[in-house]
Write a protein that holds these residues in place. Structure first.
Motif, PDB file in Angstrom:
ATOM      1  N   SER A 181       0.831  -1.199   0.000  1.00  7.56           N
ATOM      2  CA  SER A 181       0.000   0.000   0.000  1.00  7.56           C
ATOM      3  C   SER A 181       0.868   1.252   0.000  1.00  7.56           C
ATOM      4  O   SER A 181       1.681   1.450   0.899  1.00  7.56           O
ATOM      5  CB  SER A 181      -0.921   0.004   1.229  1.00  7.56           C
ATOM      6  OG  SER A 181      -1.671   1.199   1.296  1.00  7.56           O
ATOM      7  N   GLY A 182       0.705   2.086  -1.020  1.00  7.09           N
ATOM      8  CA  GLY A 182       1.436   3.347  -1.094  1.00  7.09           C
ATOM      9  C   GLY A 182       1.250   3.978  -2.456  1.00  7.09           C
ATOM     10  O   GLY A 182       1.373   3.294  -3.479  1.00  7.09           O
ATOM     11  N   GLY A 183       0.967   5.262  -2.490  1.00  4.94           N
ATOM     12  CA  GLY A 183       0.681   5.935  -3.755  1.00  4.94           C
ATOM     13  C   GLY A 183       1.764   6.904  -4.179  1.00  4.94           C
ATOM     14  O   GLY A 183       2.961   6.641  -4.048  1.00  4.94           O
ATOM     15  N   ARG A 184       1.340   8.065  -4.647  1.00  2.32           N
ATOM     16  CA  ARG A 184       2.234   9.114  -5.137  1.00  2.32           C
ATOM     17  C   ARG A 184       2.009  10.369  -4.290  1.00  2.32           C
ATOM     18  O   ARG A 184       0.918  10.923  -4.309  1.00  2.32           O
ATOM     19  CB  ARG A 184       1.941   9.432  -6.609  1.00  2.32           C
ATOM     20  CG  ARG A 184       2.132   8.264  -7.554  1.00  2.32           C
ATOM     21  CD  ARG A 184       1.594   8.614  -8.939  1.00  2.32           C
ATOM     22  NE  ARG A 184       1.810   7.553  -9.908  1.00  2.32           N
ATOM     23  CZ  ARG A 184       1.014   6.496 -10.068  1.00  2.32           C
ATOM     24  NH1 ARG A 184      -0.084   6.381  -9.302  1.00  2.32           N
ATOM     25  NH2 ARG A 184       1.278   5.571 -10.959  1.00  2.32           N
ATOM     26  N   GLU A 219      -3.065   4.362  -4.504  1.00  2.00           N
ATOM     27  CA  GLU A 219      -3.645   5.705  -4.511  1.00  2.00           C
ATOM     28  C   GLU A 219      -3.396   6.487  -3.229  1.00  2.00           C
ATOM     29  O   GLU A 219      -3.552   7.705  -3.209  1.00  2.00           O
ATOM     30  CB  GLU A 219      -5.166   5.614  -4.743  1.00  2.00           C
ATOM     31  CG  GLU A 219      -5.557   4.917  -6.037  1.00  2.00           C
ATOM     32  CD  GLU A 219      -5.008   5.620  -7.259  1.00  2.00           C
ATOM     33  OE1 GLU A 219      -4.953   6.872  -7.256  1.00  2.00           O
ATOM     34  OE2 GLU A 219      -4.624   4.928  -8.224  1.00  2.00           O
ATOM     35  N   SER A 220      -3.008   5.828  -2.151  1.00  4.46           N
ATOM     36  CA  SER A 220      -2.933   6.480  -0.841  1.00  4.46           C
ATOM     37  C   SER A 220      -1.725   7.408  -0.738  1.00  4.46           C
ATOM     38  O   SER A 220      -0.674   7.163  -1.340  1.00  4.46           O
ATOM     39  CB  SER A 220      -2.882   5.428   0.266  1.00  4.46           C
ATOM     40  OG  SER A 220      -1.783   4.562   0.077  1.00  4.46           O
ATOM     41  N   GLU A 238      -5.295   7.138   4.438  1.00  2.46           N
ATOM     42  CA  GLU A 238      -5.694   6.660   3.112  1.00  2.46           C
ATOM     43  C   GLU A 238      -5.209   5.240   2.860  1.00  2.46           C
ATOM     44  O   GLU A 238      -5.896   4.454   2.178  1.00  2.46           O
ATOM     45  CB  GLU A 238      -5.174   7.618   2.040  1.00  2.46           C
ATOM     46  CG  GLU A 238      -5.866   8.968   2.053  1.00  2.46           C
ATOM     47  CD  GLU A 238      -5.430   9.868   0.909  1.00  2.46           C
ATOM     48  OE1 GLU A 238      -4.522   9.476   0.139  1.00  2.46           O
ATOM     49  OE2 GLU A 238      -5.988  10.981   0.787  1.00  2.46           O
ATOM     50  N   ASN A 239      -4.027   4.887   3.370  1.00  3.16           N
ATOM     51  CA  ASN A 239      -3.601   3.479   3.331  1.00  3.16           C
ATOM     52  C   ASN A 239      -4.721   2.579   3.831  1.00  3.16           C
ATOM     53  O   ASN A 239      -5.082   1.574   3.199  1.00  3.16           O
ATOM     54  CB  ASN A 239      -2.381   3.238   4.221  1.00  3.16           C
ATOM     55  CG  ASN A 239      -1.076   3.740   3.682  1.00  3.16           C
ATOM     56  OD1 ASN A 239      -0.231   4.185   4.445  1.00  3.16           O
ATOM     57  ND2 ASN A 239      -0.863   3.701   2.388  1.00  3.16           N
ATOM     58  N   PHE A 281      -6.653   1.333  10.554  1.00  2.00           N
ATOM     59  CA  PHE A 281      -7.188   0.135   9.892  1.00  2.00           C
ATOM     60  C   PHE A 281      -8.384  -0.419  10.664  1.00  2.00           C
ATOM     61  O   PHE A 281      -9.356  -0.871  10.058  1.00  2.00           O
ATOM     62  CB  PHE A 281      -6.092  -0.918   9.735  1.00  2.00           C
ATOM     63  CG  PHE A 281      -5.289  -0.767   8.470  1.00  2.00           C
ATOM     64  CD1 PHE A 281      -5.471  -1.629   7.403  1.00  2.00           C
ATOM     65  CD2 PHE A 281      -4.356   0.247   8.346  1.00  2.00           C
ATOM     66  CE1 PHE A 281      -4.746  -1.483   6.242  1.00  2.00           C
ATOM     67  CE2 PHE A 281      -3.616   0.412   7.178  1.00  2.00           C
ATOM     68  CZ  PHE A 281      -3.815  -0.458   6.123  1.00  2.00           C
ATOM     69  N   GLU A 282      -8.322  -0.393  11.984  1.00  3.66           N
ATOM     70  CA  GLU A 282      -9.470  -0.862  12.760  1.00  3.66           C
ATOM     71  C   GLU A 282     -10.672   0.053  12.570  1.00  3.66           C
ATOM     72  O   GLU A 282     -11.820  -0.418  12.593  1.00  3.66           O
ATOM     73  CB  GLU A 282      -9.090  -0.965  14.230  1.00  3.66           C
ATOM     74  CG  GLU A 282      -8.144  -2.116  14.528  1.00  3.66           C
ATOM     75  CD  GLU A 282      -7.798  -2.245  15.995  1.00  3.66           C
ATOM     76  OE1 GLU A 282      -7.363  -3.342  16.415  1.00  3.66           O
ATOM     77  OE2 GLU A 282      -7.947  -1.238  16.737  1.00  3.66           O
TER      78      GLU A 282
END
Length: 247
Positions: free
Chosen positions: A120-123, A153-154, A159-160, A192-193
């Motif tokens: 998980s990881g974006g720009r 996208e995060s 956002e992740n 996340f929770e």
């Protein structure tokens, strides 16, 4: 928000205090106080003792037991930054050192369980490749580990969590082993929770104890960086707490 964090975190906040002290004149009580606070806090935060104390309070989780790990349905590895135009791997950009640590531990967990992996990881700054793409390439080419999902996208931990949870739920996944630095996981687990996932913390890169004697109090740039990371996490946790108070 990024600019505000830069202003509130070392060394910027310390320099601001020092400059204000100089502008108000060190001969005045307030100016002298600001100078002392700015200089003392800058030096103190750069010591091994201070950075260890700040980080240790952020590391409540131990590595998961075998039974905990096996109860997960997937492994989620969070991005931790990139190095720009890194020539050695031929990918253009490459994962930064914190990300490599997460990838190595994620690969270790995969070899114990063969659970499917999400990266998980974006720009952050409209880079050519998402961080998740670089992470998947590293797992494939360096660790020989497959990646099932790429969340690309995060731009931050919240956002992740949100975008990863959407992808995982679409495949019926509700319980994950979450891989990140030990000091980052409290905030990541909370995010996340909040998205309805059951999280098994999988921490890596625990803080090392400070040296004994005088060496524990000798300032170094490395420890100022570690203190800044820790303070950023404490600010992030405060933000989650304040967000929980809102209707």
């Amino acid at each position: 928000m990024t600019m505000l964090k830069i202003l509130l975190l070392p060394p910027t906040i310390n320099v601001v205090l020092i400059l204000l002290g100089l502008l108000l004149s060190p001969k005045r009580l307030l100016g002298a106080l600001l100078l002392v606070v700015g200089l003392t806090s800058l030096l103190l935060l750069a010591t091994p003792m201070a950075s260890h104390t700040l980080r240790q309070g952020l590391e409540p989780y131990s590595p998961p037991s075998q039974s905990q790990h096996e109860s997960a349905e997937a492994i989620v590895i969070l991005g931790g930054g990139r190095d720009y135009v890194a020539p050695e791997f031929g990918w253009g950009d490459a994962p930064a050192n914190p990300t490599w640590r997460r990838l190595a531990y994620g690969a270790h967990l995969y070899r114990q369980s063969e659970l499917p992996i999400m990266v998980s990881g974006g720009r952050i700054h409209n880079e050519h490749s998402a961080e998740a793409t670089l992470m998947a390439a590293a797992l494939r080419d360096v660790f020989e580990v497959p990646v099932r999902w790429m969340e690309a996208e995060s731009r931050n931990t919240a956002e992740n969590a949100r975008f990863s949870a959407d992808m995982l739920r679409a495949d019926g996944i509700g319980r994950v082993a979450l891989v990140s630095q030990a000091w980052h996981l409290p905030r990541a687990v909370a995010e996340f929770e909040a998205q309805g996932l059951t999280v098994i913390p999988a921490p890596t890169e625990f803080t090392s104890p400070p040296p004994s004697g005088l060496a524990a109090w000798l300032p170094r740039a490395y420890h100022l960086n570690q203190s800044t990371r820790a303070l950023n996490e404490w600010m992030g946790q405060a933000g989650i707490w304040l967000r929980g108070l809102l209707p």
